[in-house]
Design a protein around this motif. Structure first.
Motif, PDB file in Angstrom:
ATOM      1  N   GLN A   1       0.825  -1.206   0.000  1.00  0.00           N
ATOM      2  CA  GLN A   1       0.000   0.000   0.000  1.00  0.00           C
ATOM      3  C   GLN A   1       0.866   1.265   0.000  1.00  0.00           C
ATOM      4  N   VAL A   2       1.994   1.212   0.677  1.00  0.00           N
ATOM      5  CA  VAL A   2       2.917   2.350   0.661  1.00  0.00           C
ATOM      6  C   VAL A   2       3.459   2.554  -0.756  1.00  0.00           C
ATOM      7  N   CYS A   3       3.754   1.461  -1.456  1.00  0.00           N
ATOM      8  CA  CYS A   3       4.209   1.578  -2.850  1.00  0.00           C
ATOM      9  C   CYS A   3       3.158   2.273  -3.704  1.00  0.00           C
ATOM     10  N   VAL A   4       1.897   1.922  -3.493  1.00  0.00           N
ATOM     11  CA  VAL A   4       0.811   2.544  -4.259  1.00  0.00           C
ATOM     12  C   VAL A   4       0.758   4.040  -3.963  1.00  0.00           C
ATOM     13  N   LEU A   5       0.888   4.405  -2.703  1.00  0.00           N
ATOM     14  CA  LEU A   5       0.887   5.827  -2.335  1.00  0.00           C
ATOM     15  C   LEU A   5       2.057   6.563  -2.981  1.00  0.00           C
ATOM     16  N   LEU A   6       3.215   5.930  -2.988  1.00  0.00           N
ATOM     17  CA  LEU A   6       4.377   6.563  -3.622  1.00  0.00           C
ATOM     18  C   LEU A   6       4.153   6.730  -5.120  1.00  0.00           C
ATOM     19  N   ARG A   7       3.541   5.767  -5.741  1.00  0.00           N
ATOM     20  CA  ARG A   7       3.246   5.885  -7.172  1.00  0.00           C
ATOM     21  C   ARG A   7       2.419   7.142  -7.439  1.00  0.00           C
TER      22      ARG A   7
END
Length: 90
Positions: free
Chosen positions: A26-32
């Motif tokens: 989910q953090v990766c998605v936010l960073l995207r």
């Protein structure tokens, strides 16, 4: 979600003994969405963790994860579903 919320998430994660793999996704998605210049590095770190933390990971699993992260910018829903399935795998 605002950049401020991403800062709060990072601060909260720093307090935890370990961030679960699905939460790190989910953090990766936010960073995207919020810090695209950091997305690829986060995706590579996630794949590394996936390789270490999941038992019986195959090269096909790693390739699926890589392909899903590459697809994330164009088809985020299907890419996220594929990565979540990998997290939940055996």
């Amino acid at each position: 979600m605002s950049t401020g919320n991403l800062t709060l998430i990072r601060a909260a994660a720093a307090e935890l003994p370990q961030v679960r793999l699905d939460d790190a996704l989910q953090v990766c998605v936010l960073l995207r969405d919020r810090e695209p210049q950091r997305y690829e590095a986060a995706a590579v770190r996630w794949i590394g963790r996936f390789c270490v933390e999941k038992h019986d990971v195959t090269l096909d699993d790693v390739d699926q994860a890589r392909a899903a992260f590459a697809l994330m910018r164009r088809e985020p829903e299907s890419a996220l579903a594929a990565l979540q399935a990998l997290c939940a795998g055996p």
